[in-house]
Design a protein around this motif. Sequence first.
Motif, PDB file in Angstrom:
ATOM      1  N   HIS A 251     -15.227  34.388  70.699  1.00 28.51           N
ATOM      2  CA  HIS A 251     -13.579  34.093  70.899  1.00 28.51           C
ATOM      3  C   HIS A 251     -12.937  33.959  69.517  1.00 28.51           C
ATOM      4  N   ALA A 252     -11.566  33.996  69.757  1.00 28.26           N
ATOM      5  CA  ALA A 252     -10.754  33.592  68.604  1.00 28.26           C
ATOM      6  C   ALA A 252      -9.732  32.686  69.468  1.00 28.26           C
ATOM      7  N   LEU A 253      -9.412  31.463  68.344  1.00 30.12           N
ATOM      8  CA  LEU A 253      -8.358  30.450  68.750  1.00 30.12           C
ATOM      9  C   LEU A 253      -7.542  30.808  67.916  1.00 30.12           C
ATOM     10  N   MET A 254      -6.208  30.793  68.472  1.00 29.28           N
ATOM     11  CA  MET A 254      -4.874  31.227  67.904  1.00 29.28           C
ATOM     12  C   MET A 254      -3.800  30.068  67.901  1.00 29.28           C
ATOM     13  N   VAL A 255      -3.741  29.187  67.048  1.00 27.56           N
ATOM     14  CA  VAL A 255      -2.678  28.218  66.778  1.00 27.56           C
ATOM     15  C   VAL A 255      -1.324  28.900  66.628  1.00 27.56           C
ATOM     16  N   VAL A 256      -0.412  28.869  67.559  1.00 29.27           N
ATOM     17  CA  VAL A 256       0.905  29.545  67.145  1.00 29.27           C
ATOM     18  C   VAL A 256       1.734  28.457  66.616  1.00 29.27           C
TER      19      VAL A 256
ATOM     20  N   GLY B 261     -14.927  32.229  60.606  1.00 26.23           N
ATOM     21  CA  GLY B 261     -13.634  32.670  59.779  1.00 26.23           C
ATOM     22  C   GLY B 261     -12.359  31.912  60.222  1.00 26.23           C
ATOM     23  N   VAL B 262     -11.681  31.292  59.458  1.00 22.14           N
ATOM     24  CA  VAL B 262     -10.342  30.645  59.749  1.00 22.14           C
ATOM     25  C   VAL B 262      -9.359  31.179  58.877  1.00 22.14           C
ATOM     26  N   ILE B 263      -7.875  31.394  59.386  1.00 20.98           N
ATOM     27  CA  ILE B 263      -7.088  31.971  58.282  1.00 20.98           C
ATOM     28  C   ILE B 263      -5.612  31.678  58.915  1.00 20.98           C
ATOM     29  N   ALA B 264      -4.744  31.087  58.028  1.00 21.69           N
ATOM     30  CA  ALA B 264      -3.448  30.924  58.401  1.00 21.69           C
ATOM     31  C   ALA B 264      -2.445  31.976  57.684  1.00 21.69           C
ATOM     32  N   LEU B 265      -1.564  32.656  58.404  1.00 20.64           N
ATOM     33  CA  LEU B 265      -0.789  33.572  57.965  1.00 20.64           C
ATOM     34  C   LEU B 265       0.630  33.595  58.674  1.00 20.64           C
ATOM     35  N   PRO B 266       1.496  33.795  57.795  1.00 19.65           N
ATOM     36  CA  PRO B 266       2.932  34.003  58.321  1.00 19.65           C
ATOM     37  C   PRO B 266       3.166  35.074  59.278  1.00 19.65           C
ATOM     38  N   ILE B 267       3.813  34.816  60.344  1.00 19.42           N
ATOM     39  CA  ILE B 267       4.274  35.720  61.524  1.00 19.42           C
ATOM     40  C   ILE B 267       5.545  36.028  61.648  1.00 19.42           C
TER      41      ILE B 267
ATOM     42  N   ILE C  18      -2.347  30.093  62.831  1.00 20.05           N
ATOM     43  CA  ILE C  18      -3.945  29.935  62.456  1.00 20.05           C
ATOM     44  C   ILE C  18      -4.724  30.480  63.393  1.00 20.05           C
ATOM     45  N   VAL C  19      -5.699  31.204  62.767  1.00 18.20           N
ATOM     46  CA  VAL C  19      -6.661  32.010  63.567  1.00 18.20           C
ATOM     47  C   VAL C  19      -7.983  32.071  63.242  1.00 18.20           C
ATOM     48  N   GLY C  20      -8.782  31.105  64.210  1.00 10.51           N
ATOM     49  CA  GLY C  20     -10.252  31.105  63.933  1.00 10.51           C
ATOM     50  C   GLY C  20     -11.105  31.947  64.701  1.00 10.51           C
TER      51      GLY C  20
END
Length: 263
Positions: free
Chosen positions: A169-174, A191-197, A180-182
């Motif tokens: 699965h993926a966890l998305m912290v909005v 993999g874990v990454i934070a990106l502007p949205i 932040i998506v893991g």
Amino acid sequence: MSPLLIKHHACFGKQRVRLSSLSLSGEVLSRRRGTIDPSPDVLVSRLQDLLSNTPRGKLGLDQIKLIFGSPWVRYACLPWQDSLNKDADWENYARIILAQQYGVSAENWRIRVSAGAYGKPRVAAAIEEGLYQTIVELCRASKLKLAEVEPLFTTASNQHRRAMKDREHALMVVETSHAIVGFYRENAWQGVIALPIQIDNAEMAGSLSAIVREAAVLSGQFLPEHIYLTSSDLALSSIKAADFDFEWLGAAHPQFIAGEVHA
């Protein structure tokens, strides 16, 4: 009557800092927030304003937990290394990986690496050392004992660990302006990454699906079918998409709920 001891939680995002104060019994005594911009100086001054007007316990032994969201924290997933035995070894390794991943020097970053099972990847999180020390000193000057410092992704994943039952699965912290998506499989975060949205409220499902795809590409990860959503800024309870199975978990932290602020 003022409680003997109060536990405070401060959460830092790009556009606001939030402060929640609870008695030992769990009663919410105060929830407040201050608007900021992505400037460390403004962030610190807003926290100082909030702390100066927050309730205090009679014993003078209040504690505070600090939670850092985006853009204050950088993440990386570290492949397992048999030769690394100590925490300091993993942190030095993380410094190299983070510098390569972000293309800047990581010498002035405070880095912590999560504990993990033998042979599994580990998540590293980094924050500017100067910002960290400034906030810690502010808490000390405010007579608050620093109980814990935690990145928002760790807070959210710990909060909802039992609910995330899919093996892949993926966890998305909005957050307001970041996600932040893991990506999780083989019993570990891969993999874990934070990106502007930017989210289009009229096309919420499409916006979230696009974020998942971008995060997967940027972090070199698989695309899982099941996506868990959590947020303390937006309510995302009824998301239907053609390509992903979105499941709403609730707030990223139980003390920070979208729209709920009171003195």
